[in-house]
Structure formats: C-alpha cells, structure tokens
Scaffold this motif. Sequence first.
Motif, PDB file in Angstrom:
ATOM      1  N   ALA A  73      17.075  17.437 -58.144  1.00 40.40           N
ATOM      2  CA  ALA A  73      17.059  17.397 -56.677  1.00 40.40           C
ATOM      3  C   ALA A  73      16.759  15.987 -56.176  1.00 40.40           C
ATOM      4  CB  ALA A  73      16.030  18.389 -56.127  1.00 40.40           C
ATOM      5  N   ILE A  74      15.789  15.336 -56.795  1.00 45.69           N
ATOM      6  CA  ILE A  74      15.431  13.967 -56.409  1.00 45.69           C
ATOM      7  C   ILE A  74      16.602  13.023 -56.686  1.00 45.69           C
ATOM      8  CG2 ILE A  74      13.881  12.018 -56.884  1.00 45.69           C
ATOM      9  CD1 ILE A  74      12.492  14.279 -55.362  1.00 45.69           C
ATOM     10  N   LYS A  75      17.270  13.220 -57.823  1.00 48.80           N
ATOM     11  CA  LYS A  75      18.418  12.381 -58.167  1.00 48.80           C
ATOM     12  C   LYS A  75      19.517  12.519 -57.110  1.00 48.80           C
ATOM     13  CE  LYS A  75      21.777  11.323 -61.708  1.00 48.80           C
ATOM     14  NZ  LYS A  75      22.461  11.715 -62.916  1.00 48.80           N
ATOM     15  N   LYS A  76      19.775  13.731 -56.667  1.00 49.13           N
ATOM     16  CA  LYS A  76      20.801  13.973 -55.639  1.00 49.13           C
ATOM     17  C   LYS A  76      20.399  13.320 -54.319  1.00 49.13           C
ATOM     18  CE  LYS A  76      24.419  16.359 -54.089  1.00 49.13           C
ATOM     19  NZ  LYS A  76      25.738  15.835 -54.200  1.00 49.13           N
ATOM     20  N   LEU A  77      19.135  13.447 -53.935  1.00 48.96           N
ATOM     21  CA  LEU A  77      18.651  12.798 -52.713  1.00 48.96           C
ATOM     22  C   LEU A  77      18.756  11.281 -52.839  1.00 48.96           C
ATOM     23  CD1 LEU A  77      15.532  15.026 -51.927  1.00 48.96           C
ATOM     24  CD2 LEU A  77      17.605  14.828 -50.519  1.00 48.96           C
ATOM     25  N   GLU A  78      18.511  10.776 -54.032  1.00 47.78           N
ATOM     26  CA  GLU A  78      18.602   9.335 -54.282  1.00 47.78           C
ATOM     27  C   GLU A  78      20.065   8.879 -54.180  1.00 47.78           C
ATOM     28  OE1 GLU A  78      16.483   6.312 -57.396  1.00 47.78           O
ATOM     29  OE2 GLU A  78      17.397   8.120 -58.252  1.00 47.78           O
ATOM     30  N   GLU A  79      20.973   9.637 -54.783  1.00 48.12           N
ATOM     31  CA  GLU A  79      22.403   9.301 -54.727  1.00 48.12           C
ATOM     32  C   GLU A  79      22.926   9.283 -53.293  1.00 48.12           C
ATOM     33  OE1 GLU A  79      24.127  12.264 -57.254  1.00 48.12           O
ATOM     34  OE2 GLU A  79      23.616  11.183 -59.099  1.00 48.12           O
ATOM     35  N   ASN A  80      22.350  10.137 -52.452  1.00 46.25           N
ATOM     36  CA  ASN A  80      22.781  10.219 -51.055  1.00 46.25           C
ATOM     37  C   ASN A  80      22.012   9.267 -50.140  1.00 46.25           C
ATOM     38  OD1 ASN A  80      24.886  12.112 -51.381  1.00 46.25           O
ATOM     39  ND2 ASN A  80      23.397  13.758 -51.511  1.00 46.25           N
ATOM     40  N   GLY A  81      21.122   8.470 -50.719  1.00 48.76           N
ATOM     41  CA  GLY A  81      20.463   7.421 -49.964  1.00 48.76           C
ATOM     42  C   GLY A  81      19.227   7.826 -49.170  1.00 48.76           C
ATOM     43  N   PHE A  82      18.664   9.001 -49.444  1.00 44.81           N
ATOM     44  CA  PHE A  82      17.503   9.470 -48.681  1.00 44.81           C
ATOM     45  C   PHE A  82      16.167   9.078 -49.305  1.00 44.81           C
ATOM     46  CE2 PHE A  82      20.850  12.611 -47.574  1.00 44.81           C
ATOM     47  CZ  PHE A  82      20.976  12.263 -46.246  1.00 44.81           C
ATOM     48  N   VAL A  83      16.160   8.884 -50.631  1.00 42.58           N
ATOM     49  CA  VAL A  83      14.930   8.499 -51.328  1.00 42.58           C
ATOM     50  C   VAL A  83      15.260   7.446 -52.374  1.00 42.58           C
ATOM     51  CG1 VAL A  83      13.885  10.801 -51.027  1.00 42.58           C
ATOM     52  CG2 VAL A  83      15.071  10.248 -53.160  1.00 42.58           C
ATOM     53  N   ARG A  84      14.213   6.792 -52.846  1.00 43.84           N
ATOM     54  CA  ARG A  84      14.336   5.893 -53.980  1.00 43.84           C
ATOM     55  C   ARG A  84      13.175   6.174 -54.923  1.00 43.84           C
ATOM     56  NH1 ARG A  84      10.444   2.984 -52.264  1.00 43.84           N
ATOM     57  NH2 ARG A  84      10.221   1.288 -50.884  1.00 43.84           N
ATOM     58  N   ARG A  85      13.440   6.019 -56.212  1.00 34.97           N
ATOM     59  CA  ARG A  85      12.398   6.223 -57.227  1.00 34.97           C
ATOM     60  C   ARG A  85      11.963   4.876 -57.781  1.00 34.97           C
ATOM     61  NH1 ARG A  85      14.890  10.947 -60.987  1.00 34.97           N
ATOM     62  NH2 ARG A  85      16.824   9.913 -60.464  1.00 34.97           N
ATOM     63  N   GLU A  86      10.677   4.767 -58.021  1.00 35.59           N
ATOM     64  CA  GLU A  86      10.120   3.570 -58.647  1.00 35.59           C
ATOM     65  C   GLU A  86       9.150   4.012 -59.726  1.00 35.59           C
ATOM     66  OE1 GLU A  86       8.252   0.971 -55.825  1.00 35.59           O
ATOM     67  OE2 GLU A  86      10.035   0.854 -54.556  1.00 35.59           O
ATOM     68  N   LYS A  87       9.104   3.236 -60.801  1.00 35.11           N
ATOM     69  CA  LYS A  87       8.137   3.521 -61.864  1.00 35.11           C
ATOM     70  C   LYS A  87       6.730   3.372 -61.308  1.00 35.11           C
ATOM     71  CE  LYS A  87      10.766   4.356 -65.386  1.00 35.11           C
ATOM     72  NZ  LYS A  87      10.850   5.729 -65.832  1.00 35.11           N
ATOM     73  N   ASP A  88       5.879   4.290 -61.672  1.00 31.42           N
ATOM     74  CA  ASP A  88       4.476   4.243 -61.274  1.00 31.42           C
ATOM     75  C   ASP A  88       3.812   3.057 -61.970  1.00 31.42           C
ATOM     76  OD1 ASP A  88       1.635   4.719 -61.156  1.00 31.42           O
ATOM     77  OD2 ASP A  88       2.056   6.806 -60.658  1.00 31.42           O
ATOM     78  N   GLU A  89       3.114   2.242 -61.208  1.00 29.28           N
ATOM     79  CA  GLU A  89       2.439   1.057 -61.759  1.00 29.28           C
ATOM     80  C   GLU A  89       1.408   1.425 -62.828  1.00 29.28           C
ATOM     81  OE1 GLU A  89       2.893  -2.288 -61.143  1.00 29.28           O
ATOM     82  OE2 GLU A  89       4.697  -1.594 -60.116  1.00 29.28           O
ATOM     83  N   ASN A  90       0.739   2.567 -62.648  1.00 29.82           N
ATOM     84  CA  ASN A  90      -0.324   2.980 -63.563  1.00 29.82           C
ATOM     85  C   ASN A  90       0.185   3.798 -64.748  1.00 29.82           C
ATOM     86  OD1 ASN A  90      -2.297   1.770 -61.893  1.00 29.82           O
ATOM     87  ND2 ASN A  90      -2.241   3.582 -60.562  1.00 29.82           N
ATOM     88  N   ASP A  91       1.386   4.371 -64.610  1.00 28.60           N
ATOM     89  CA  ASP A  91       1.952   5.214 -65.665  1.00 28.60           C
ATOM     90  C   ASP A  91       3.459   5.004 -65.694  1.00 28.60           C
ATOM     91  OD1 ASP A  91       2.774   7.145 -67.447  1.00 28.60           O
ATOM     92  OD2 ASP A  91       1.884   8.834 -66.368  1.00 28.60           O
ATOM     93  N   LYS A  92       3.918   4.148 -66.559  1.00 24.44           N
ATOM     94  CA  LYS A  92       5.334   3.763 -66.615  1.00 24.44           C
ATOM     95  C   LYS A  92       6.258   4.923 -66.970  1.00 24.44           C
ATOM     96  CE  LYS A  92       4.738  -0.542 -65.589  1.00 24.44           C
ATOM     97  NZ  LYS A  92       5.048  -1.006 -64.270  1.00 24.44           N
ATOM     98  N   ARG A  93       5.709   6.027 -67.479  1.00 26.28           N
ATOM     99  CA  ARG A  93       6.534   7.200 -67.786  1.00 26.28           C
ATOM    100  C   ARG A  93       6.803   8.036 -66.545  1.00 26.28           C
ATOM    101  NH1 ARG A  93       2.632  10.117 -71.523  1.00 26.28           N
ATOM    102  NH2 ARG A  93       1.308   9.235 -69.912  1.00 26.28           N
ATOM    103  N   SER A  94       6.112   7.731 -65.475  1.00 29.90           N
ATOM    104  CA  SER A  94       6.142   8.537 -64.257  1.00 29.90           C
ATOM    105  C   SER A  94       6.858   7.792 -63.133  1.00 29.90           C
ATOM    106  CB  SER A  94       4.696   8.850 -63.851  1.00 29.90           C
ATOM    107  OG  SER A  94       4.673   9.637 -62.709  1.00 29.90           O
ATOM    108  N   ASN A  95       7.503   8.553 -62.259  1.00 30.18           N
ATOM    109  CA  ASN A  95       8.187   7.980 -61.097  1.00 30.18           C
ATOM    110  C   ASN A  95       7.482   8.356 -59.800  1.00 30.18           C
ATOM    111  OD1 ASN A  95      10.549   6.772 -62.291  1.00 30.18           O
ATOM    112  ND2 ASN A  95      11.238   8.837 -62.736  1.00 30.18           N
ATOM    113  N   ARG A  96       7.432   7.418 -58.893  1.00 30.19           N
ATOM    114  CA  ARG A  96       6.994   7.683 -57.532  1.00 30.19           C
ATOM    115  C   ARG A  96       8.251   7.754 -56.684  1.00 30.19           C
ATOM    116  NH1 ARG A  96       2.066   8.571 -56.468  1.00 30.19           N
ATOM    117  NH2 ARG A  96       0.505   7.870 -57.929  1.00 30.19           N
TER     118      ARG A  96
END
Length: 142
Positions: A69-92
Amino acid sequence: MEKNNCDNIGKYISQIYRKGRIFIGKDLERYNIGKGQFMYLLELYIEDGRNQEELAEVLKIDKGTTARAIKKLEENGFVRREKDENDKRSNRVYLTEEGKGIKDNIFFILNRWDEKMSEQLNKEERELMIKLLKKVCSNINI
C-alpha cells in the motif's frame, strides 16, 4: 443468542464496512487511491514520518500488505519513504506536498460517508450510536 438467528451486530457492522469501502472507494478513484490505501494517509495526517511497521501495527494490517500500500502511494506521489536514521532496516513514511494537498478532499469524502450513514438519525440517536460504538471498540483488545 440462538444459533439460527442471523440478526446480529457483526452482520450489520460488516455491511457498514463493505458499503463504506464502496462509497469511499468511488470518490478516491479520481485520486488514484485504492480503498485500502487511504487509511495510511489518515494515520500520516495524525503524525507524519511514522515508521512503516508502526503504521502496520496501529492499523492491524500485516507488514506485507502495508508495504504494498505504501509503495502504491509512493508511486502515485502521495508519500515518500526514507530509511530510519536509528534503524537502517526500517523505513519512515512522509507525506509529500501532493499528499498533504489532498487532505481536505479526503476528509470531505469521509464526512460525506459519515453524513450518509447517519442521515436518518436525529442528533440524540447519532450521539448514542457513537457512544455505543466507542464502548464496543474499547471492549475489544486484539
């Protein structure tokens, strides 16, 4: 409750849920937002920059479905994901300007659904329904 009695609370809650998804989904089509995606936007409107796993947990949706769902929202330009500074395995997950720009439209659609559901209720009935639904929700801890 009798076993053969099909008139139960769950039946009506299920109908409201399904009809709501159809009603809301029709209006969201113009934004290219799926029925299962707008809930993530709502959570980000409450607190932008949430952890993707936290979104899955708060919405009670599995991590794989959340990622899609997040990927689809990202593809449509509504959200962006960034690696969490404290946990590189996690996305904000952050709202983009486009995602922020449709906030009023999303809430307008949800308010229309709320009005549709309660159009035959008077003020007291509507308040009682909200009170009872809150009570039921608070009683169910999963």
